[in-house]
Motif scaffolding. Sequence first.
Motif: not given
Length: 642
Positions: A262-263, A283, A287, A289-290, A310, A314, A317, A320, A324
Amino acid sequence: MTSGENATVAAGDIARLAGVGRAAVSNWRRRFGDFPQPVGGTTASPLFSLAEVEAWLVEQGKLRQLPQDEMLWQHVRNSVDDLQLLSLVSRLATAVAHRKLSSLLRKDDDKVAEALPNLLVGDNDVPLIRATAELARERGLAETVEFLYTRYTEAHSRRVQALSPEVARFMVAFIEPEATEVFDPSCAFGGLLLALVSRRDDGHEISAIRVKGQDRNTDAARLACARLTARGISADIQSGDALTRDAFPNLRVDAAVCAPPFNERGWGYEALTNDPRWEYGLPPRGESELAWVQHCLAHVKSGGQAIVLMPPAAADRRSGRRIRSQLLRTGTLQAVVSLPAGTAPQSAVPPHLWLLRRPGVGDGVPSHVLMVDSSEGICSDDTVRAWRSFRRGEKIDEAFGRTVPIIDLLDDEVDLTPVRHLPRAASVQVGNLDRAREEFFALADALPAALPDVSPGGGPLTMTTIAELVRAGSLQVEHTPMRMETESGDLRLLTVKDVTLGRLATGQGTREAGLVIGRPGDIVVPAITRHIIARVLDEEEALGPHLSLIRPNPEVFDSHFIAGFLRATSVRTAGSVTGSHRVDVRRAQIPRLPLTEQRKYGEAFRRLDRFEDTVRRTGEAGENLRRLIFNGLAGGDLLPDC
């Protein structure tokens, strides 16, 4: 294998050998004058001679014979330093899982070494392989490999960040029974892939025929492969960072499952701007994670699944929301499941599980997304059944989830947080609220006690500099190289970012010339930083570039005393427009005080650190409490009573 006369054990090891708790070992040390004396370690974590401990336990009737597995582990642990322990464990596990090992061990050591060139580093490796193979014959191959893995994770519990078996089983339960090839691009020690072995669907056991994985840590990847191979699972596990050095660029599987880090801001944003994997959008830098979500989707077939753990941020935010939105518009993101706090190995926040599917040719775009709140506790059967019902187009029992129209989510926020789209019963909401309230007030009540006691001082202290203390021989100062490889290799490195964020080592390197190894009690300071940070090591660490190390004489100086005053002093030599500056620790000023007084300061600084941590946690708990009350009031589950 040699008897290992120099092997040492800690108090926890002694407790395990004798089958007692650690408190019993402490009691033996106090009660029995003939209990072996420490031969190393520190006052807080002493080490004892294994041979002396074994003899004492036998003499006292507390141990008839040292168990074969524990004897092996003590020799393994004492064969290398802590920084190389994972490498040795992974090589031993790989060796015993080798399909031709039995025939190899009938040959002499030189022939074994020739046949396993990539698995041997030290002179004692072949005897250790023979001893491990002997244990495997007694206990079984899979059990022996798991024993090595478990002992390593226990010895390095602070370093190891792995999904719990319960969470791993929950995640893989969403994989369709028909999947025959599964991929994990951030597999660590293989926990998610191993969970596939025990996966069940409607009472029938299912096995993935082939699994593939990748991890940035070479030793972790090797150990993951050994754990899978020992269970008869066909596995192809590669090392390297999957985002920047994809080992399977042409791979397309039935399902991808992933618990990514993460992060991470340094995930390769600049180098990967035009990467073809970003089908749903580039991404954002913050982010990572995306990026992992899209990496997983890029490696599944048409109609294939991706199950990704996740962080909750996420889901809402602002940076992102475009991605999404695209995931929703294309029907790729099909469900979001909130999980309990502590489910993610690298974070205490309650994470989410995103269930995605690459649209197949001719597939219609779904009109709804399934939202499930499992934050009360993982209930795999009910949640998975709700998911399967949703996939079949059946009505969902709102006790377990709710289908939300995609059009309702495509607003300015594109908020995918499940709790904001689920009706909550007042009793459940109140239960959450009560726990959140208790946590907040418990932390708030602890704040006054966390502060150190202080009293008026007598004015300015008499100071000296680190440079003067170095010349006097009371301290040593070392600087790590300016240029080092920190993204590949079999040695875990503590980086500037790790020190700054107060986290475990995340860099990877090799034992190259100029490598600096920090010891417990050493102080590490980033050489270039916005604010001066000084971290006292509590275990041995290999240090990455741009770090300064201060090693005090423990008979003269308290490490936390020095670290506290380092943070308080001004040692700038060069600034920048970003506010960062180069730190010259030799110019830092330290008071001239006796050791007894230093320890008082050191304890005060430690308590201030704990106070700062408590303040942060209190703020997080307060925000959680505020959010629960706000959502309860807005949703009608709570009424104002004021």
